[in-house]
Write a protein that holds these residues in place. Structure first.
Motif, PDB file in Angstrom:
ATOM      1  N   PRO A 109       0.794  -1.230   0.000  1.00  0.00           N
ATOM      2  CA  PRO A 109       0.000   0.000   0.000  1.00  0.00           C
ATOM      3  C   PRO A 109       0.827   1.281   0.000  1.00  0.00           C
ATOM      4  CG  PRO A 109      -0.074  -1.033   2.167  1.00  0.00           C
ATOM      5  CD  PRO A 109       0.611  -2.005   1.254  1.00  0.00           C
ATOM      6  N   GLN A 110       1.960   1.282   0.700  1.00  0.00           N
ATOM      7  CA  GLN A 110       2.690   2.535   0.932  1.00  0.00           C
ATOM      8  C   GLN A 110       3.059   3.307  -0.341  1.00  0.00           C
ATOM      9  OE1 GLN A 110       6.477   2.688   0.484  1.00  0.00           O
ATOM     10  NE2 GLN A 110       6.024   4.899   0.461  1.00  0.00           N
ATOM     11  N   PRO A 111       3.707   2.696  -1.348  1.00  0.00           N
ATOM     12  CA  PRO A 111       4.080   3.485  -2.530  1.00  0.00           C
ATOM     13  C   PRO A 111       2.888   4.103  -3.245  1.00  0.00           C
ATOM     14  CG  PRO A 111       5.258   1.394  -2.488  1.00  0.00           C
ATOM     15  CD  PRO A 111       4.191   1.305  -1.442  1.00  0.00           C
ATOM     16  N   ILE A 112       1.806   3.347  -3.343  1.00  0.00           N
ATOM     17  CA  ILE A 112       0.638   3.852  -4.065  1.00  0.00           C
ATOM     18  C   ILE A 112      -0.096   4.905  -3.245  1.00  0.00           C
ATOM     19  CG2 ILE A 112      -1.603   3.190  -5.021  1.00  0.00           C
ATOM     20  CD1 ILE A 112      -0.315   0.570  -5.902  1.00  0.00           C
ATOM     21  N   PHE A 113      -0.228   4.693  -1.939  1.00  0.00           N
ATOM     22  CA  PHE A 113      -0.827   5.714  -1.081  1.00  0.00           C
ATOM     23  C   PHE A 113      -0.076   7.033  -1.230  1.00  0.00           C
ATOM     24  CE2 PHE A 113      -3.531   2.707   0.883  1.00  0.00           C
ATOM     25  CZ  PHE A 113      -4.361   3.348   1.795  1.00  0.00           C
ATOM     26  N   ASP A 114       1.258   6.970  -1.147  1.00  0.00           N
ATOM     27  CA  ASP A 114       2.055   8.192  -1.185  1.00  0.00           C
ATOM     28  C   ASP A 114       2.033   8.840  -2.557  1.00  0.00           C
ATOM     29  OD1 ASP A 114       2.613   7.770   1.448  1.00  0.00           O
ATOM     30  OD2 ASP A 114       4.719   7.244   1.174  1.00  0.00           O
TER      31      ASP A 114
END
Length: 245
Positions: free
Chosen positions: A64-69
């Motif tokens: 999730p982290q790369p896409i959330f950011d």
């Protein structure tokens, strides 16, 4: 319209955005494209964007982290409230009606996944629309995004040379489009229907409407279940059915 695409393979879009109608739309200022490699947003030194699924199983899952950011960063620079579109085989089947709906937006963000799938939190907390271009599975979401973007951008004002062109496309009216012919009127003994060279525009339009109905009945009868036919169209349909016997 502003269009951002999140992809691990941004180079795939160069040819698509640099030719034909999509290029024309960009040159006319009707649409702008930005393709982002969301690997650049990974918070680890190896720029890893996927990991093994909890509970085990085949394949890798996008973290999730790369896409959330990435989405957060794009939104922070937007004057609109972007629709975030996830290309996914579980999504809503893409239709011309959906294309027309998306064409009303000022800003679209497309997320193109790879591997086994997405962390569910991406779907639940970022995405506004999930779209599938058909009941089959592709290696990634890039080809699906290209299809959707092309379908949407051609509907934007001043993109097509003739603004009425898309209004009678297949599916825009609810039915498949009528047959087309061009010069010569007689090609190796194969002749254009007389009505099209008659100059009678009323008869030509009636012929086109009937042929559109006929083609829809023959190839996609399921579409007729969703259309309120006029009395004239219902009469034509009965004639068409008798012709098939």
């Amino acid at each position: 319209m502003k269009i951002d695409v999140l992809s691990l393979f941004p180079e795939m879009f160069a040819g698509v955005f640099g030719h034909s109608i999509l290029k024309k739309a960009s040159e006319a200022g009707a649409a702008s494209y930005n393709v982002v490699n969301f690997r650049e947003y990974a918070d680890n030194k190896h720029q890893t964007v996927d990991d093994y699924p909890y509970g085990g199983g085949a394949g890798m899952v996008l973290k999730p982290q790369p896409i959330f950011d990435a989405v957060s960063d794009i939104k922070s620079k937007s004057d609109a409230n972007p629709r975030v579109i996830l290309l996914c085989p579980q999504g809503e089947r893409f239709t011309q009606k959906k294309a027309e709906e998306l064409a009303e937006s000022e800003h679209l963000i497309f997320i193109c996944g790879h591997y086994e799938g997405y962390d569910e939190r991406i779907r639940e907390h970022i995405v506004t629309d999930e779209i599938s271009i058909g009941d089959y599975v592709l290696t990634g979401g890039e080809l699906g995004a290209m299809v959707v973007i092309d379908s949407v951008v051609r509907l934007l004002p001043n993109v097509l040379g003739n603004q009425e062109s898309h209004m009678k496309d297949s599916f825009s009216t609810g039915m498949l489009e009528h047959p087309h012919y061009t010069r010569p009127a007689d090609f190796r003994g194969l002749k254009v229907p007389d009505v099209l060279t008659s100059g009678n525009h009323l008869h030509i339009e009636q012929w086109r409407q009937r042929e559109s109905l006929k083609r829809t009945y023959q190839r996609r009868p399921d579409l007729l279940e969703q259309i309120d036919l006029t009395d004239e169209e219902r009469n034509w349909l009965e004639e068409i059915k008798k012709e098939q016997i």
